[in-house]
Design a protein around this motif. Structure first.
Motif, mmCIF file in Angstrom:
data_model
loop_
_atom_site.group_PDB
_atom_site.id
_atom_site.type_symbol
_atom_site.label_atom_id
_atom_site.label_comp_id
_atom_site.label_asym_id
_atom_site.label_seq_id
_atom_site.Cartn_x
_atom_site.Cartn_y
_atom_site.Cartn_z
ATOM 1 N N CYS A 170 -4.922 -50.983 28.209
ATOM 2 C CA CYS A 170 -4.713 -50.984 29.610
ATOM 3 C C CYS A 170 -3.333 -51.557 29.833
ATOM 4 N N GLY A 171 -2.481 -51.061 30.487
ATOM 5 C CA GLY A 171 -1.198 -51.461 30.684
ATOM 6 C C GLY A 171 -0.438 -51.674 29.329
ATOM 7 N N GLY A 172 -0.704 -50.952 28.239
ATOM 8 C CA GLY A 172 -0.222 -50.866 26.891
ATOM 9 C C GLY A 172 -0.666 -52.108 26.066
ATOM 10 N N VAL A 173 -1.904 -52.901 26.653
ATOM 11 C CA VAL A 173 -2.574 -53.986 25.976
ATOM 12 C C VAL A 173 -3.761 -53.710 25.509
ATOM 13 N N LEU A 174 -4.106 -53.950 24.274
ATOM 14 C CA LEU A 174 -5.646 -53.960 23.689
ATOM 15 C C LEU A 174 -6.511 -55.061 24.560
ATOM 16 N N VAL A 175 -7.478 -54.332 25.137
ATOM 17 C CA VAL A 175 -8.579 -55.053 25.879
ATOM 18 C C VAL A 175 -9.871 -54.845 25.189
ATOM 19 N N MET A 176 -10.454 -55.975 24.791
ATOM 20 C CA MET A 176 -11.565 -56.017 24.144
ATOM 21 C C MET A 176 -12.964 -56.553 24.950
ATOM 22 N N PRO A 177 -13.973 -55.590 25.093
ATOM 23 C CA PRO A 177 -14.909 -56.038 25.893
ATOM 24 C C PRO A 177 -15.525 -57.748 25.843
ATOM 25 N N GLY A 178 -15.441 -58.359 26.985
ATOM 26 C CA GLY A 178 -15.455 -59.710 26.680
ATOM 27 C C GLY A 178 -14.219 -60.752 26.546
ATOM 28 N N ASP A 179 -13.243 -59.970 26.500
ATOM 29 C CA ASP A 179 -11.659 -60.659 26.547
ATOM 30 C C ASP A 179 -11.984 -61.412 27.849
ATOM 31 N N VAL A 180 -10.940 -62.573 27.765
ATOM 32 C CA VAL A 180 -10.882 -63.151 29.443
ATOM 33 C C VAL A 180 -9.610 -62.647 29.843
ATOM 34 N N LEU A 181 -9.685 -62.370 30.916
ATOM 35 C CA LEU A 181 -8.686 -61.924 31.963
ATOM 36 C C LEU A 181 -8.014 -62.792 32.973
ATOM 37 N N CYS A 182 -6.800 -63.015 32.833
ATOM 38 C CA CYS A 182 -6.306 -63.895 33.988
ATOM 39 C C CYS A 182 -5.254 -63.292 34.609
ATOM 40 N N GLY A 183 -5.188 -63.371 35.974
ATOM 41 C CA GLY A 183 -4.311 -62.979 36.814
ATOM 42 C C GLY A 183 -3.940 -63.683 37.988
ATOM 43 N N GLU A 199 -14.519 -62.098 32.883
ATOM 44 C CA GLU A 199 -14.448 -61.280 31.301
ATOM 45 C C GLU A 199 -14.379 -59.764 31.558
ATOM 46 N N ALA A 200 -13.823 -59.504 30.331
ATOM 47 C CA ALA A 200 -13.495 -57.725 30.628
ATOM 48 C C ALA A 200 -14.683 -57.086 30.546
ATOM 49 N N ARG A 201 -14.879 -56.009 31.353
ATOM 50 C CA ARG A 201 -15.873 -55.037 31.239
ATOM 51 C C ARG A 201 -14.958 -53.778 31.531
ATOM 52 N N THR A 202 -15.006 -53.253 30.272
ATOM 53 C CA THR A 202 -14.166 -51.926 30.046
ATOM 54 C C THR A 202 -14.687 -50.638 30.280
ATOM 55 N N LEU A 203 -13.963 -49.751 30.962
ATOM 56 C CA LEU A 203 -14.299 -48.323 31.230
ATOM 57 C C LEU A 203 -13.086 -47.403 30.867
ATOM 58 N N ARG A 204 -13.248 -46.313 30.328
ATOM 59 C CA ARG A 204 -12.137 -45.389 29.675
ATOM 60 C C ARG A 204 -12.507 -44.025 30.391
ATOM 61 N N TYR A 205 -11.071 -43.783 30.843
ATOM 62 C CA TYR A 205 -10.940 -42.423 31.340
ATOM 63 C C TYR A 205 -10.075 -41.565 30.387
ATOM 64 N N THR A 206 -10.520 -40.445 30.061
ATOM 65 C CA THR A 206 -9.636 -39.714 29.094
ATOM 66 C C THR A 206 -8.951 -38.361 30.116
ATOM 67 N N VAL A 237 -2.939 -61.254 32.076
ATOM 68 C CA VAL A 237 -2.689 -61.740 30.686
ATOM 69 C C VAL A 237 -3.886 -61.664 30.121
ATOM 70 N N VAL A 238 -4.411 -61.020 28.849
ATOM 71 C CA VAL A 238 -5.520 -61.003 28.112
ATOM 72 C C VAL A 238 -5.643 -62.172 27.193
ATOM 73 N N LEU A 239 -6.705 -62.952 27.239
ATOM 74 C CA LEU A 239 -6.952 -64.184 26.063
ATOM 75 C C LEU A 239 -8.061 -63.762 25.335
ATOM 76 N N PRO A 240 -8.109 -63.655 24.220
ATOM 77 C CA PRO A 240 -9.300 -63.436 23.233
ATOM 78 C C PRO A 240 -10.126 -64.664 23.766
ATOM 79 N N PHE A 248 0.565 -59.120 28.005
ATOM 80 C CA PHE A 248 0.587 -59.254 29.381
ATOM 81 C C PHE A 248 0.555 -57.646 29.800
ATOM 82 N N LEU A 249 -0.193 -57.106 30.832
ATOM 83 C CA LEU A 249 -0.377 -55.872 30.972
ATOM 84 C C LEU A 249 0.909 -55.359 31.582
ATOM 85 N N GLU A 250 1.330 -54.111 31.332
ATOM 86 C CA GLU A 250 2.607 -53.851 31.914
ATOM 87 C C GLU A 250 2.685 -52.754 33.005
ATOM 88 N N HIS A 251 3.728 -52.833 33.847
ATOM 89 C CA HIS A 251 3.801 -51.970 34.876
ATOM 90 C C HIS A 251 2.681 -51.867 36.064
#
Ligand SMILES: O=C([O-])CC(=O)C(=O)O
Ligand SMILES: [Mg+2]
Length: 236
Positions: free
Chosen positions: A157-170, A47-54, A176-179, A31-34
């Motif tokens: 994201c939100g303290g949770v590992l998100v892999m590309p293609g994971d299923v995101l449910c809101g 399905e998760a499409r991921t983008l990373r900011y440093t 929540v992230v589902l493999p 569960f993604l926090e905050h």
């Protein structure tokens, strides 16, 4: 790709139920926090499409920050059914996306935006009606705090590992992230759990004790099965 019936099942259950189902399968950190819920009336499944900011470093930003940067490239290539998920390290000191990019994402068939950083143009963003989960509103552009670095990689994201293609449910509670590999199985079990919980809620509303009801003991289990056969649980 997740099949249509799995998407429909996931849209019908809460993130609380999904979180419990993941816990049954040994996954506690899903569960993604905050995050703030931008559209409490909307459900999101995609399905998760991921983008990373440093973190910002001015010399690197000078090379990667402007023009058709990674942020815009990802938005411009979103595929139908995808949710854009941005890792912003929980830094709330700048926006990470605004209404124009979100509109572009919608036009390409994207189904949601999740960021643990700030969101800008939030009044207009909310008007779009796109499911949106974000850290906090912030009017500044991303260059105040971030470099849009890379995409299509595992992110946090939100303290949770998100892999590309994971299923995101809101839902109105959060995300929540589902493999992907267990999404269909989790969806089926979640529908069953919610049917049981509708029965339990009905009993509690009638004044029943929790003892032997929640969790369900043998006597209530039998009664529940009759209740199910009667179609008393049909959701209209
Ligand atoms: O600055 C950004 O991240 C993008 C922005 O304002 C928009 O999409 O409207
Ligand atoms: Mg804008």
């Amino acid at each position: 790709m997740i099949d249509r019936s799995t998407v429909q099942a996931l849209e019908s259950v809460s993130t609380a139920t999904l979180s419990a189902q993941l816990r049954n399968r040994g996954i506690e950190n899903a569960f993604l926090e905050h995050l703030t819920v931008g559209q409490p009336g909307k459900r999101m499944v995609g399905e998760a499409r991921t983008l990373r900011y440093t973190a910002l470093r001015e010399d690197v930003f000078a090379v990667r920050g402007g023009g058709m940067n990674e942020q815009k490239r990802v938005v411009d290539t979103i595929r139908p059914g995808e949710v854009l998920v941005i890792e912003a390290r929980g830094d709330l000191g700048a926006g990470t996306i605004g209404d124009i990019l979100a509109l572009r994402l919608m036009r390409r068939g994207g189904v949601g935006v999740v960021t643990d950083g700030g969101a800008r143009d939030t009044p207009a963003l909310r008007e779009l009606g796109l499911p949106l989960y974000f850290g906090a509103p912030h009017a500044a552009v991303l260059g105040r705090r971030h470099v849009p670095m890379d995409s299509d990689l595992p992110i946090t994201c939100g303290g949770v590992l998100v892999m590309p293609g994971d299923v995101l449910c809101g839902d109105a509670e959060g995300v929540v992230v589902l493999p992907a590999a267990i999404a269909a199985d989790v969806a089926r079990a979640a529908v069953v759990q919610e049917r049981e919980e509708r029965y339990i809620t009905e009993q509690v509303a009638k004044g029943e004790s929790l003892d032997g009801l929640y969790p369900m003991g043998e006597a209530h289990r039998k009664q529940f099965e009759l209740w199910s056969e009667d179609g008393a649980d049909e959701v209209s």
